[in-house]
Scaffold this motif. Structure first.
Motif, short mmCIF file in Angstrom:
data_model
loop_
_atom_site.label_atom_id
_atom_site.label_comp_id
_atom_site.label_asym_id
_atom_site.label_seq_id
_atom_site.Cartn_x
_atom_site.Cartn_y
_atom_site.Cartn_z
N SER A 17 0.82 -1.22 0.00
CA SER A 17 0.00 0.00 0.00
C SER A 17 0.85 1.27 0.00
N GLY A 18 2.17 1.11 0.05
CA GLY A 18 3.05 2.27 0.08
C GLY A 18 3.07 3.03 -1.25
N TYR A 19 3.75 4.15 -1.24
CA TYR A 19 3.80 5.06 -2.39
C TYR A 19 4.41 4.39 -3.63
N ALA A 66 0.84 -9.19 6.61
CA ALA A 66 2.20 -9.57 7.06
C ALA A 66 2.90 -8.36 7.67
N ASN A 67 3.69 -8.64 8.70
CA ASN A 67 4.42 -7.58 9.39
C ASN A 67 5.88 -8.00 9.53
N LEU A 68 6.78 -7.11 9.11
CA LEU A 68 8.22 -7.44 9.15
C LEU A 68 8.71 -7.72 10.56
N LEU A 69 8.02 -7.18 11.54
CA LEU A 69 8.47 -7.36 12.92
C LEU A 69 7.98 -8.67 13.53
N HIS A 86 10.82 -6.16 -2.58
CA HIS A 86 10.74 -5.86 -1.15
C HIS A 86 10.85 -4.36 -0.91
N THR A 87 9.71 -3.71 -0.71
CA THR A 87 9.72 -2.25 -0.50
C THR A 87 9.32 -1.86 0.92
N ALA A 88 8.72 -2.80 1.67
CA ALA A 88 8.26 -2.46 3.03
C ALA A 88 9.45 -2.07 3.89
N SER A 89 9.25 -1.05 4.70
CA SER A 89 10.35 -0.58 5.52
C SER A 89 9.78 -0.01 6.81
N PRO A 90 10.12 -0.63 7.96
CA PRO A 90 9.61 -0.07 9.21
C PRO A 90 10.32 1.24 9.53
N VAL A 91 9.59 2.27 9.85
CA VAL A 91 10.20 3.57 10.13
C VAL A 91 9.84 3.97 11.56
N ASN A 128 18.32 1.72 -5.56
CA ASN A 128 18.36 2.81 -4.59
C ASN A 128 17.88 4.10 -5.24
N PRO A 129 16.58 4.40 -5.10
CA PRO A 129 16.09 5.63 -5.71
C PRO A 129 16.52 6.86 -4.90
N GLY A 130 16.54 8.00 -5.57
CA GLY A 130 16.83 9.26 -4.87
C GLY A 130 15.58 9.73 -4.16
N CYS A 131 15.19 10.99 -4.40
CA CYS A 131 13.98 11.56 -3.78
C CYS A 131 12.82 11.33 -4.73
N VAL A 132 11.92 10.44 -4.35
CA VAL A 132 10.87 10.00 -5.27
C VAL A 132 9.66 10.92 -5.21
N ILE A 133 9.30 11.45 -6.38
CA ILE A 133 8.10 12.29 -6.47
C ILE A 133 7.28 11.85 -7.68
N LEU A 144 7.53 12.10 3.19
CA LEU A 144 8.26 13.35 3.45
C LEU A 144 8.76 14.03 2.19
N ILE A 145 9.10 13.21 1.18
CA ILE A 145 9.68 13.78 -0.04
C ILE A 145 8.60 14.51 -0.85
N VAL A 146 7.44 13.86 -1.03
CA VAL A 146 6.37 14.53 -1.78
C VAL A 146 5.92 15.78 -1.00
N1 LIG Z 1 10.01 7.68 -1.23
C1 LIG Z 1 11.29 7.92 -1.41
O1 LIG Z 1 11.70 9.05 -1.76
C2 LIG Z 1 12.32 6.82 -1.21
C3 LIG Z 1 13.65 7.06 -1.60
C4 LIG Z 1 14.59 6.03 -1.43
C5 LIG Z 1 14.22 4.82 -0.88
N2 LIG Z 1 12.92 4.63 -0.50
C6 LIG Z 1 12.58 3.32 0.08
O2 LIG Z 1 11.63 2.69 -0.79
C7 LIG Z 1 10.72 1.92 0.00
C8 LIG Z 1 9.30 2.39 -0.25
O3 LIG Z 1 9.22 3.79 0.00
P1 LIG Z 1 7.84 4.57 -0.03
O4 LIG Z 1 8.13 6.02 -0.11
O5 LIG Z 1 6.96 3.94 -1.03
O6 LIG Z 1 7.36 4.28 1.46
P2 LIG Z 1 5.91 4.24 2.11
O7 LIG Z 1 4.89 4.87 1.24
O8 LIG Z 1 6.07 4.78 3.49
O9 LIG Z 1 5.63 2.68 2.17
C9 LIG Z 1 6.34 1.87 3.05
C10 LIG Z 1 5.52 0.64 3.29
O10 LIG Z 1 6.17 -0.14 4.28
C11 LIG Z 1 5.18 -0.72 5.07
N3 LIG Z 1 5.68 -1.06 6.40
C12 LIG Z 1 6.14 -0.23 7.37
N4 LIG Z 1 6.47 -0.93 8.45
C13 LIG Z 1 6.20 -2.24 8.18
C14 LIG Z 1 6.31 -3.44 8.88
N5 LIG Z 1 6.76 -3.47 10.14
N6 LIG Z 1 5.95 -4.60 8.28
C15 LIG Z 1 5.47 -4.60 7.02
N7 LIG Z 1 5.32 -3.49 6.29
C16 LIG Z 1 5.69 -2.32 6.85
C17 LIG Z 1 4.08 0.32 5.17
O11 LIG Z 1 2.90 -0.37 5.45
P3 LIG Z 1 1.60 0.33 6.06
O12 LIG Z 1 0.87 0.81 4.87
O13 LIG Z 1 0.95 -0.80 6.79
O14 LIG Z 1 2.03 1.45 6.96
C18 LIG Z 1 4.12 0.93 3.78
O15 LIG Z 1 3.20 0.31 2.93
C19 LIG Z 1 11.15 2.08 1.45
O16 LIG Z 1 11.98 1.02 1.76
C20 LIG Z 1 11.91 3.40 1.43
O17 LIG Z 1 12.83 3.46 2.48
C21 LIG Z 1 11.96 5.59 -0.65
#
Ligand SMILES: NC(=O)c1ccc[n+]([C@@H]2O[C@H](COP(=O)([O-])OP(=O)(O)OC[C@H]3O[C@@H](n4cnc5c(N)ncnc54)[C@H](OP(=O)(O)O)[C@@H]3O)[C@@H](O)[C@H]2O)c1
Length: 262
Positions: A17-19, A66-69, A86-91, A128-133, A144-146
């Motif tokens: 469901s992420g961006y 599913a949850n990474l933790l 694999h794009t999920a990332s716990p923040v 490794n993408p830069g700042c994704v918009i 945060l980037i958008v």
């Molecule tokens: N956007 C950028 O500019 C950018 C740049 C470089 C790298 N990246 C990397 O690219 C990836 C995707 O980025 P994004 O901007 O699309 O991020 P995003 O919109 O925040 O999506 C991240 C996803 O990770 C899921 N997630 C968080 N914690 C989790 C957990 N414990 N278990 C399973 N899923 C979990 C979230 O699920 P929920 O929907 O349940 O919260 C969300 O769907 C990330 O790894 C990010 O670090 C992004």
């Protein structure tokens, strides 16, 4: 009818469901793939509705909780898949200096992934993408980037930095090419344009002359990274969308989702 490239192939997208992942799911379905998508909370319509309404979703999208933790949580999701995106990332936002921890977590995660792949004979590619918009598919969350683009339309000052802009659609497509191209290997940096925030603001001003765009840059020292070469990304067949198009589509999407009222 011509066979689609993904027909009969099952792939997984984590954090669907992420961006970036939402675009990945959309483009994979368009190419005929069957997509097993992981989401933390399947009962949250704001995380799932935009996915289940995609073309092809009814026939070829399966959602999994599913949850990474949680150890073992992904076993049934990745089972039978030819590829895992694999794009999920716990923040963790409760720490001091989250940006620093984010960078550290990404570096350690990638190192661990390479070690695991080597030990287990997994064909790993990292992107490794830069700042994704670019346009958003998901309804409510803004990363945060958008938000940096949205802030240009409201805040008095913008950061004194040279972001590594890349379009979300190019980012998703690069992931798919990395899977589909037999020659793809190793690490790829995805950066389309490396221009200062003030130049980004100038482009927005030209695109939207009636929109108030901030022209005040923070006085802090310039945040400048190394120049990132496009050469390796281009071998993946990535065609970087012109920045003007990405910025226009970002603003239009922010308007459509109600983040920007003009
Ligand atoms: N956007 C950028 O500019 C950018 C740049 C470089 C790298 N990246 C990397 O690219 C990836 C995707 O980025 P994004 O901007 O699309 O991020 P995003 O919109 O925040 O999506 C991240 C996803 O990770 C899921 N997630 C968080 N914690 C989790 C957990 N414990 N278990 C399973 N899923 C979990 C979230 O699920 P929920 O929907 O349940 O919260 C969300 O769907 C990330 O790894 C990010 O670090 C992004």
């Amino acid at each position: 009818m011509e066979k689609m490239i993904g027909e009969g192939k099952v792939v997984c997208v984590t954090g669907a469901s992420g961006y970036i992942a939402s675009w990945l799911v959309k483009l994979l379905l368009q190419r005929g793939y069957t997509v097993k998508a992981s989401i933390r909370d399947l009962s949250d319509g704001k995380k799932t509705e935009h996915l289940v309404s995609l073309d092809g979703a009814k026939e070829r999208l399966q959602l999994f909780k599913a949850n990474l933790l949680e150890e073992g949580s992904f076993d049934s999701v990745v089972d039978d898949c030819e590829c895992v995106f694999h794009t999920a990332s716990p923040v963790l936002l409760t720490v001091k200096n989250p940006q620093l921890w984010y960078v550290l977590s990404k570096t350690l995660a990638e190192e661990a992934a390479w070690k695991f792949a080597k030990e287990n004979g997994i064909d790993l590619i990292s992107l490794n993408p830069g700042c994704v918009i670019g346009p958003l598919l998901q309804p409510i969350t803004l990363n945060l980037i958008v938000e940096m683009i949205l802030n240009l339309t409201k805040e008095a000052t913008f950061p004194n930095m040279i972001p590594y802009w890349v379009d979300v659609r190019d980012t998703a497509m690069a992931h798919i090419h990395a899977f589909e191209m037999a020659s793809a290997s190793g690490r790829y940096c995805l950066v389309g344009y490396n221009i200062h925030m003030s130049e980004t603001a100038n482009i927005l001003r030209q695109l939207y002359p009636t929109l108030t765009i901030s022209n005040e840059c923070e006085a802090y020292p310039l945040v400048e990274g190394a120049q990132v070469s496009k050469v390796k990304a281009l071998t993946l067949g990535v065609k970087f969308t012109p920045l003007e198009v990405t910025l226009r589509d970002t603003i239009e999407s922010l308007k459509e989702k109600g983040f920007l009222k003009i």
